[in-house]
Design a protein around this motif. Sequence first.
Motif: not given
Length: 64
Positions: A50-62
Amino acid sequence: MSSRALPPLAPPEASSDERGAAIEARMIARRGSAPGIEDYRRSYAACGLTWPGDDEIRRRHPVS
């Protein structure tokens, strides 16, 4: 770029977060920049996650 210039892989006893960070570091070293949001979106979809959202991706990954 030679394989000697790439960051090392995580050791077998590393956590999944540590392994993921090591893989991301190698990807960035190979490409010269971090993957973009669309790269992560394709990866999540390919894995059936499931896609967690753009903001969460930016928090988790470079992200570039």
